[in-house]
Scaffold this motif. Structure first.
Motif, short mmCIF file in Angstrom:
data_model
loop_
_atom_site.label_atom_id
_atom_site.label_comp_id
_atom_site.label_asym_id
_atom_site.label_seq_id
_atom_site.Cartn_x
_atom_site.Cartn_y
_atom_site.Cartn_z
N VAL A 99 0.87 -1.17 0.00
CA VAL A 99 0.00 0.00 0.00
C VAL A 99 0.90 1.21 0.00
O VAL A 99 1.90 1.26 0.71
CB VAL A 99 -0.93 0.00 1.23
N SER A 100 0.52 2.22 -0.75
CA SER A 100 1.37 3.41 -0.84
C SER A 100 1.32 4.20 0.46
O SER A 100 0.35 4.12 1.22
CB SER A 100 0.91 4.30 -2.01
N LYS A 101 2.35 4.96 0.68
CA LYS A 101 2.46 5.78 1.87
C LYS A 101 1.33 6.80 1.91
O LYS A 101 0.75 7.06 2.98
CB LYS A 101 3.83 6.48 1.88
N ASP A 102 0.98 7.39 0.76
CA ASP A 102 -0.09 8.38 0.71
C ASP A 102 -1.43 7.78 1.13
O ASP A 102 -2.22 8.42 1.81
CB ASP A 102 -0.19 8.97 -0.71
N ALA A 103 -1.68 6.53 0.73
CA ALA A 103 -2.93 5.87 1.10
C ALA A 103 -3.01 5.66 2.61
O ALA A 103 -4.05 5.86 3.23
CB ALA A 103 -3.07 4.54 0.37
N VAL A 104 -1.90 5.29 3.23
CA VAL A 104 -1.86 5.08 4.68
C VAL A 104 -2.06 6.41 5.40
O VAL A 104 -2.83 6.50 6.37
CB VAL A 104 -0.54 4.41 5.12
N LEU A 105 -1.40 7.47 4.94
CA LEU A 105 -1.55 8.78 5.57
C LEU A 105 -2.98 9.29 5.43
O LEU A 105 -3.54 9.89 6.35
CB LEU A 105 -0.54 9.77 4.99
N GLY A 106 -3.59 9.05 4.29
CA GLY A 106 -4.99 9.44 4.10
C GLY A 106 -5.90 8.69 5.05
O GLY A 106 -6.85 9.25 5.62
N PHE A 107 -5.63 7.40 5.25
CA PHE A 107 -6.41 6.60 6.18
C PHE A 107 -6.29 7.13 7.61
O PHE A 107 -7.27 7.24 8.33
CB PHE A 107 -5.94 5.14 6.09
N VAL A 108 -5.07 7.51 7.99
CA VAL A 108 -4.83 8.06 9.34
C VAL A 108 -5.56 9.38 9.50
O VAL A 108 -6.18 9.65 10.53
CB VAL A 108 -3.31 8.20 9.61
N ASP A 109 -5.54 10.24 8.46
CA ASP A 109 -6.26 11.52 8.53
C ASP A 109 -7.76 11.29 8.71
O ASP A 109 -8.42 11.99 9.48
CB ASP A 109 -6.00 12.34 7.26
N GLU A 110 -8.32 10.31 7.99
CA GLU A 110 -9.74 10.00 8.14
C GLU A 110 -10.06 9.53 9.56
O GLU A 110 -11.09 9.89 10.12
CB GLU A 110 -10.15 8.93 7.13
N LEU A 111 -9.17 8.72 10.14
CA LEU A 111 -9.39 8.25 11.51
C LEU A 111 -9.37 9.41 12.49
O LEU A 111 -10.18 9.47 13.41
CB LEU A 111 -8.31 7.22 11.91
N GLU A 112 -8.43 10.34 12.32
CA GLU A 112 -8.31 11.46 13.24
C GLU A 112 -9.46 12.45 13.09
O GLU A 112 -9.87 13.08 14.05
CB GLU A 112 -6.97 12.17 13.02
N SER A 113 -9.99 12.60 11.89
CA SER A 113 -11.07 13.56 11.68
C SER A 113 -12.40 13.02 12.18
O SER A 113 -13.33 13.78 12.39
CB SER A 113 -11.17 13.92 10.19
N GLY A 114 -12.50 11.74 12.39
CA GLY A 114 -13.73 11.16 12.90
C GLY A 114 -14.72 10.82 11.81
O GLY A 114 -15.84 10.40 12.10
N ASP A 115 -14.37 11.04 10.55
CA ASP A 115 -15.26 10.69 9.45
C ASP A 115 -15.31 9.17 9.29
O ASP A 115 -14.51 8.44 9.85
CB ASP A 115 -14.75 11.31 8.14
N SER A 116 -16.27 8.70 8.51
CA SER A 116 -16.32 7.26 8.25
C SER A 116 -15.10 6.87 7.41
O SER A 116 -14.68 7.62 6.53
CB SER A 116 -17.61 6.90 7.52
N VAL A 117 -14.57 5.75 7.71
CA VAL A 117 -13.31 5.32 7.10
C VAL A 117 -13.62 4.45 5.89
O VAL A 117 -14.43 3.53 5.95
CB VAL A 117 -12.46 4.54 8.12
N ASP A 118 -12.97 4.77 4.77
CA ASP A 118 -13.13 4.00 3.53
C ASP A 118 -11.96 3.04 3.40
O ASP A 118 -10.81 3.46 3.20
CB ASP A 118 -13.20 4.96 2.35
N LEU A 119 -12.22 1.77 3.55
CA LEU A 119 -11.17 0.77 3.48
C LEU A 119 -10.90 0.32 2.04
O LEU A 119 -10.00 -0.48 1.81
CB LEU A 119 -11.53 -0.43 4.35
N SER A 120 -11.65 0.82 1.10
CA SER A 120 -11.47 0.35 -0.27
C SER A 120 -10.13 0.75 -0.84
O SER A 120 -9.64 0.13 -1.76
CB SER A 120 -12.60 0.91 -1.15
N MET A 121 -9.51 1.78 -0.28
CA MET A 121 -8.21 2.20 -0.80
C MET A 121 -7.14 1.14 -0.56
O MET A 121 -6.12 1.13 -1.17
CB MET A 121 -7.79 3.53 -0.20
N PHE A 122 -7.39 0.22 0.39
CA PHE A 122 -6.42 -0.81 0.69
C PHE A 122 -6.67 -2.09 -0.08
O PHE A 122 -5.85 -2.99 -0.09
CB PHE A 122 -6.41 -1.12 2.18
N CYS A 123 -7.81 -2.22 -0.71
CA CYS A 123 -8.14 -3.46 -1.41
C CYS A 123 -7.72 -3.40 -2.86
O CYS A 123 -7.51 -2.45 -3.47
CB CYS A 123 -9.63 -3.74 -1.34
#
Length: 123
Positions: A99-123
Motif C-alpha cells: 500500500v502506498s504511503k499516501d494511502a496510509v496517511l490518508g487513512f490516518v487523517d480519516e481516523l483522526e477527523s472522525g469521518d467514516s473510514v473508507d477501506l477500499s483504498m487498501f483493497c
C-alpha cells in the motif's frame, strides 16, 4: 533483714559500711526486679488476648524443617515424536499487498477527523 544488716555494720569503718550497704541495696533491688518480672509475666500470660505464649523450643520436635522427595521413579523418558508434516489444509489466496504511503496517511487523517473510514483504498 535491715536489723541484721545494722548489726553487721556496727564496728566497721565508714568506707566498709557504705560498700556493704550499697551491695545489700543492690541485691535487694535485684530481688524486687525479679519478683516484678515474674508478676508482670504472670499477668501478661493470664490476660493475653492472642492466646498462650509458647517457647520456641516447645514445637521444635514437631516441625519439619527440610524435606527430600525422590521423584525419579515417577519420571519417564519422553518418547520420540514423529517428524511434523507440513500444512495439509486447503491453500488460501493471500490478500496481503503493498500500500502506498499516501494511502496510509490518508487513512490516518480519516481516523483522526472522525469521518467514516473508507477501506477500499487498501483493497
Amino acid at each position: 533483714m535491715c536489723a541484721s544488716l545494722q548489726e553487721y555494720l556496727q564496728g566497721r569503718s565508714p568506707h566498709e559500711q557504705l560498700r556493704v550497704a550499697g551491695d545489700a541495696i543492690k541485691n535487694m533491688a535485684e530481688v524486687c526486679f525479679q519478683r516484678a518480672e515474674l508478676m508482670i509475666q504472670g499477668w501478661e500470660n493470664r490476660y493475653n488476648s492472642e492466646g498462650p505464649v509458647l517457647d520456641e523450643d516447645f514445637l521444635a520436635g514437631m516441625i519439619q524443617q527440610t524435606m527430600f522427595l525422590d521423584v525419579s521413579d515417577l519420571c519417564r523418558q519422553p518418547k520420540s515424536r514423529k517428524s511434523r508434516q507440513g500444512f495439509t489444509g486447503n491453500p488460501v489466496e493471500s490478500i496481503v499487498r503493498e500500500v502506498s504511503k499516501d494511502a496510509v496517511l490518508g487513512f490516518v487523517d480519516e481516523l483522526e477527523s472522525g469521518d467514516s473510514v473508507d477501506l477500499s483504498m487498501f483493497c
